[in-house]
Design a protein around this motif. Structure first.
Motif, PDB file in Angstrom:
ATOM      1  N   TYR A 254      27.599  35.322  17.843  1.00  0.00           N
ATOM      2  CA  TYR A 254      28.153  34.006  17.347  1.00  0.00           C
ATOM      3  C   TYR A 254      29.063  34.322  16.195  1.00  0.00           C
ATOM      4  O   TYR A 254      29.027  35.241  15.624  1.00  0.00           O
ATOM      5  CB  TYR A 254      26.765  33.294  16.688  1.00  0.00           C
TER       6      TYR A 254
ATOM      7  N   LEU B  61      27.381  24.712  17.849  1.00  0.00           N
ATOM      8  CA  LEU B  61      26.131  24.709  18.170  1.00  0.00           C
ATOM      9  C   LEU B  61      25.567  23.124  18.017  1.00  0.00           C
ATOM     10  O   LEU B  61      24.606  22.720  18.661  1.00  0.00           O
ATOM     11  CB  LEU B  61      25.147  25.407  17.495  1.00  0.00           C
TER      12      LEU B  61
ATOM     13  N   ARG C   8      16.728  28.361  15.372  1.00  0.00           N
ATOM     14  CA  ARG C   8      15.877  28.426  16.673  1.00  0.00           C
ATOM     15  C   ARG C   8      16.287  29.250  17.412  1.00  0.00           C
ATOM     16  O   ARG C   8      15.420  29.934  18.116  1.00  0.00           O
ATOM     17  CB  ARG C   8      15.896  26.859  16.982  1.00  0.00           C
ATOM     18  N   LEU C   9      17.638  29.413  17.951  1.00  0.00           N
ATOM     19  CA  LEU C   9      17.915  30.486  18.834  1.00  0.00           C
ATOM     20  C   LEU C   9      17.606  31.973  18.302  1.00  0.00           C
ATOM     21  O   LEU C   9      17.138  32.748  19.336  1.00  0.00           O
ATOM     22  CB  LEU C   9      19.579  30.570  18.970  1.00  0.00           C
TER      23      LEU C   9
ATOM     24  N   THR D 285      13.846  32.526  18.994  1.00  0.00           N
ATOM     25  CA  THR D 285      13.344  32.886  20.256  1.00  0.00           C
ATOM     26  C   THR D 285      13.925  33.964  21.092  1.00  0.00           C
ATOM     27  O   THR D 285      13.384  34.343  22.200  1.00  0.00           O
ATOM     28  CB  THR D 285      14.205  31.650  21.205  1.00  0.00           C
ATOM     29  N   VAL D 286      14.908  34.715  20.341  1.00  0.00           N
ATOM     30  CA  VAL D 286      15.320  35.938  20.747  1.00  0.00           C
ATOM     31  C   VAL D 286      14.457  37.120  20.342  1.00  0.00           C
ATOM     32  O   VAL D 286      13.773  37.324  19.411  1.00  0.00           O
ATOM     33  CB  VAL D 286      16.793  36.427  19.995  1.00  0.00           C
TER      34      VAL D 286
END
Length: 62
Positions: free
Chosen positions: A2, A28, A54-55, A58-59
């Motif tokens: 990112y 995003l 949030r991304l 979840t990784v």
């Protein structure tokens, strides 16, 4: 990966740092990436930062 890019806030009233996926042409939060070289801001896009958080949650670690 990112990257951070400065652009107009969703409200359209000020410049903020947005989060952009390396291979995308939008932030995003959905704003188009329009490079103009002006990086003079200390403000961050809260919708981008929330989506990025949030991304990252979840990784799974490698």
């Amino acid at each position: 990966m990112y990257e951070m890019h400065v652009g107009t806030a969703i409200s359209g009233t000020r410049r903020v740092w947005h989060v952009v996926a390396h291979d995308h042409q939008a932030t995003l939060c959905g704003q188009p990436v329009v490079p103009d070289g002006d990086t003079q801001t200390d403000h961050h896009c809260l919708p981008c930062m929330t989506a990025f958080q949030r991304l990252m949650q979840t990784v799974e670690p490698a």
